[in-house]
Design a protein around this motif. Structure first.
Motif, short mmCIF file in Angstrom:
data_model
loop_
_atom_site.label_atom_id
_atom_site.label_comp_id
_atom_site.label_asym_id
_atom_site.label_seq_id
_atom_site.Cartn_x
_atom_site.Cartn_y
_atom_site.Cartn_z
N VAL A 360 0.95 -1.11 0.07
CA VAL A 360 0.34 -0.02 0.07
C VAL A 360 1.12 0.91 -0.21
CG1 VAL A 360 -1.75 -1.36 0.95
CG2 VAL A 360 -0.20 0.14 2.57
N GLY A 361 -0.11 2.36 0.03
CA GLY A 361 1.20 3.97 -0.24
C GLY A 361 2.17 3.84 1.22
N LYS A 362 2.75 5.01 1.04
CA LYS A 362 3.64 4.95 1.97
C LYS A 362 2.33 6.10 2.56
CE LYS A 362 7.19 5.95 -0.74
NZ LYS A 362 8.33 5.53 -1.74
N GLU A 363 4.25 7.13 3.45
CA GLU A 363 2.70 7.71 4.71
C GLU A 363 3.19 8.66 3.83
OE1 GLU A 363 2.58 9.73 8.94
OE2 GLU A 363 3.87 8.63 9.03
N VAL A 364 4.21 9.40 3.38
CA VAL A 364 3.40 10.30 2.55
C VAL A 364 2.62 10.68 1.42
CG1 VAL A 364 5.95 11.72 3.39
CG2 VAL A 364 5.66 9.37 1.34
N HIS A 365 2.41 9.13 0.81
CA HIS A 365 1.55 9.09 -0.93
C HIS A 365 0.33 8.20 0.01
CE1 HIS A 365 4.27 10.72 -2.91
NE2 HIS A 365 4.95 9.87 -1.88
N LYS A 366 -0.57 8.25 1.54
CA LYS A 366 -1.67 7.24 1.61
C LYS A 366 -2.57 6.88 0.53
CE LYS A 366 -1.35 9.99 6.09
NZ LYS A 366 -1.95 10.55 7.51
N THR A 367 -2.92 5.28 1.09
CA THR A 367 -4.12 4.76 0.17
C THR A 367 -5.03 5.37 1.39
OG1 THR A 367 -2.48 3.31 -0.42
CG2 THR A 367 -4.51 2.90 -0.67
N THR A 368 -5.89 5.83 -0.03
CA THR A 368 -7.09 6.29 0.50
C THR A 368 -8.82 5.57 0.81
OG1 THR A 368 -6.80 8.55 -1.39
CG2 THR A 368 -9.31 8.35 -0.51
N SER A 447 7.87 -5.85 -8.59
CA SER A 447 9.19 -5.64 -7.16
C SER A 447 8.32 -7.04 -6.82
CB SER A 447 9.24 -4.76 -6.92
OG SER A 447 9.67 -3.86 -8.04
N LYS A 448 8.54 -8.40 -7.06
CA LYS A 448 8.23 -9.14 -6.45
C LYS A 448 8.76 -9.15 -4.84
CE LYS A 448 5.30 -9.85 -9.56
NZ LYS A 448 4.20 -10.76 -9.69
N GLY A 449 10.14 -8.49 -4.84
CA GLY A 449 10.87 -9.31 -3.16
C GLY A 449 9.59 -8.10 -1.85
N LEU A 450 8.89 -7.18 -2.47
CA LEU A 450 9.02 -6.42 -1.70
C LEU A 450 7.45 -7.23 -0.63
CD1 LEU A 450 8.57 -3.14 -2.76
CD2 LEU A 450 10.15 -3.36 -1.57
N PHE A 451 6.63 -8.39 -1.26
CA PHE A 451 5.78 -9.09 -0.62
C PHE A 451 5.97 -9.80 0.62
CE2 PHE A 451 4.15 -8.17 -5.54
CZ PHE A 451 2.81 -7.33 -4.42
N GLU A 452 7.15 -9.92 0.90
CA GLU A 452 7.43 -10.50 1.89
C GLU A 452 8.64 -9.98 2.96
OE1 GLU A 452 7.29 -13.79 1.09
OE2 GLU A 452 7.14 -13.41 -0.75
N SER A 453 8.04 -8.79 2.79
CA SER A 453 8.73 -7.71 4.47
C SER A 453 7.51 -7.75 5.06
CB SER A 453 8.59 -6.02 3.50
OG SER A 453 8.92 -5.64 4.67
N ASN A 454 7.74 -7.38 5.86
CA ASN A 454 6.45 -8.17 7.10
C ASN A 454 5.89 -5.97 6.64
OD1 ASN A 454 6.09 -9.79 8.77
ND2 ASN A 454 5.83 -8.16 10.61
N THR A 455 6.81 -5.18 6.48
CA THR A 455 5.31 -4.12 6.71
C THR A 455 5.68 -3.65 5.36
OG1 THR A 455 6.54 -3.19 9.16
CG2 THR A 455 5.62 -1.42 7.12
N ARG A 456 4.39 -3.62 4.41
CA ARG A 456 4.34 -2.84 3.09
C ARG A 456 3.97 -2.28 2.69
NH1 ARG A 456 3.71 -8.39 4.37
NH2 ARG A 456 1.54 -8.66 4.22
N ALA A 457 4.61 -0.51 3.08
CA ALA A 457 4.11 0.41 2.76
C ALA A 457 4.93 1.72 1.65
CB ALA A 457 3.81 1.59 3.98
#
Length: 543
Positions: A360-368, A447-457
């Motif tokens: 999802v969006g990082k804090e500066v680009h929040k998902t609405t 960028s499939k590797g990001l899905f393995e991170s525990n926090t995904r913003a």
């Protein structure tokens, strides 16, 4: 015994028809204006039917209702509700008859008691109401001979019910748009709710117009409130790192007690020895907190274990408030993205059939937070690059490297920057469109590797899906022309292919940091966008 609906009194009531009409008009105007204001803040009307049958043998005078409301401190919205309720039922009593208190009184009092305990809220207590109720319960027949007392108790019960219902089921926050929540709320019909209670007291499901997620989380709140009243959760000290089977450590006793209280250990265990059940219990706890499930007492796990129960309770209450905004019944088939959980849930026939990780969006680009309807699946999509990204990221790179666009398979068409379809396209090979003013959609990613991170913003606001092909098969499951084989053939090309979805599929982009999942487990997550703090201030500031 005095009977209130005598011929003389009914004549007086008829003679006051003009007064009744005026009161009715005022109530209608006030209620219409009230509804209009609520519509402006995203609350949709409720078309539930209202009974017109007679269920009591005594009546109120409309002037008594008006005088009661004018002489007591009751919210304006509750006053409108009380006025309309009695006007619609021809001023019949709702809670009392000529002989006794109806069974609905006991049911409502139980609801009030539970609410006061679960939410630690005594704001609904009223000395006049309590005094009248005590007298009435001691000797109902004697009490009912006093018409004035009976009228007062009747009206206290009704006004208290509407104040309670608004708080318990509607929520304390009126304008959710200020809290960045853009999912429309459906206005709950408390008139029908009270009508159901006083005419069909056995139908308990009708008496809580909330969704099943609210009911489940409220049950957990009651459990945690009981733990709080008994002294809270034990602190986990002098423990860290890996635990080995057979270790005997003093801090283990407190850890086991905590895990037992919060249901991660099935049986109470006072032994200081590390066993298989304890390691499994730690992993269960980590799962519910969204942590790495390694069975170790790492820094993040210890931080969660030692959060005070008061903090947990407040977090649950914040999310119960959000759940009051969710419709009682949603569509049978829909998608739900829970932003703090970083997960997409797929529901079919009211059952969860699949879950996958999302970014999802990082804090500066929040998902609405909003609701949409998936209307199109696009295979091999172009990526129309947002102007903000062009200005802040693309143009500086072009200045440093004139070949940046060609090397990244990008082009400029009529002044607009876009990335052509291909394996390295930022949207991957599939995107899911649900037209909205926030320019948010679901999509694949290289960028499939990001899905393995525990926090995904990590995104700019859009939502990346770990397994978009499985999602595409679900979204297009009703379209016989789109088999898996055909999808594979299209995905082998670099040709953009758009497929309309009929009927459209609802998708909710929501924000819950505490909830009960489909296995009955209570979950907590971090408040990644800082939205809990503002809502917590609103809730406890109005308690």
């Amino acid at each position: 015994m005095e009977v209130y609906s005598t011929f003389t009194e009914r004549k007086k009531w008829a003679a006051g028809a003009v007064v009744i009409a005026v009161v009715g008009i005022i109530a209608f105007w006030s209620f219409s204006s009230y509804n209009s204001r609520r519509a402006q803040i995203g609350i949709l009307p409720d078309s539930t039917l209202y009974t017109t049958e007679n269920y009591t043998d005594i009546f109120l005078d409309s002037n008594v209702v008006v005088n009661f409301l004018n002489s007591h401190q009751i919210s304006d919205s509750a006053k409108v509700q009380v006025s309309e309720f009695y006007a619609r039922r021809n001023y019949q009593f709702a809670w009392l008859n000529s002989q006794d208190l109806n069974s609905s009184v006991d049911i409502f009092l139980a609801q009030l008691h539970n609410y006061e305990f679960e939410f630690d809220d005594n704001s609904l207590k009223n000395a006049h109401f309590d005094s009248l109720l005590t007298i009435a319960q001691q000797n109902p027949k004697k009490f009912l001979k006093d018409k004035t007392q009976a009228e007062r108790l009747e009206l206290w019960l009704t006004s208290t019910f509407f104040v309670y219902s608004q708080k318990a089921f509607g929520g304390t926050v009126e304008n959710t748009l200020d809290l960045e929540w853009f999912i429309p709320r459906k206005k709950k019909n408390y008139q029908t709710l009270l009508d159901s209670l006083v005419t069909n007291s056995k139908d308990l499901a009708q008496q809580e117009p909330v969704n099943r997620y609210y009911t489940a989380l409220k049950a957990k709140l009651k459990q945690y409130r009981t733990i709080q009243k008994a002294g809270g959760l034990p602190k986990v000290e002098n423990l860290s790192g890996s635990l080995s089977l057979g270790d005997s450590l003093p801090g283990i006793v407190s850890l086991k007690k905590l895990l037992y209280l919060v249901n991660d250990l099935r049986f109470s265990d006072d032994s200081p020895v590390v066993n298989e059940s304890l390691l499994a219990g730690i992993k269960s706890y980590q799962h519910r907190m969204g942590l790495v499930e390694n069975g170790k007492l790492d820094k993040n796990t210890l931080a969660e274990l030692n959060k005070p129960i008061d903090e947990r309770i407040r977090q649950m209450m914040v999310n119960l408030e959000r759940l009051r905004w969710v419709p009682v019944e949603v569509e049978s088939d829909y998608l739900l993205v829970n932003i703090p959980e970083f997960r997409l849930h797929v529901f079919e026939n009211n059952k969860q059939v699949w879950v996958t990780n999302v970014v999802v969006g990082k804090e500066v680009h929040k998902t609405t937070i909003f609701k949409g309807n998936i209307s199109q699946v696009v295979f091999n999509p172009y990526w129309g690059i947002p102007n903000s990204i062009v200005q802040n990221e693309i143009l500086p790179k072009i200045r440093r490297d004139p070949n940046y666009l060609s090397r990244n398979n990008m082009e400029v068409v009529n002044g607009y920057y876009r990335q052509k379809p291909g394996r390295n396209n930022a949207l991957g090979q599939i995107k899911f469109l649900f037209p909205n003013q926030y320019s948010i959609y679901l999509h694949d990613t290289p960028s499939k590797g990001l899905f393995e991170s525990n926090t995904r913003a990590f995104s700019h606001g859009c939502i990346r899906v770990k397994d978009p092909k499985t999602l595409a098969k679900f979204v297009l499951r009703n379209d016989d022309s789109w088999s898996e084989e055909r999808m594979d053939e299209v995905l082998k090309t670099n040709t953009e292919t758009q497929v309309n979805v009929k009927p459209t599929l609802p998708v909710y982009i929501a924000y819950f940091t505490s909830w009960v999942d489909n296995t009955g487990q209570l979950n907590f997550r971090k408040d990644i966008y800082g939205l809990d703090a503002k809502l917590e201030s609103d809730i406890f500031g109005k308690k």
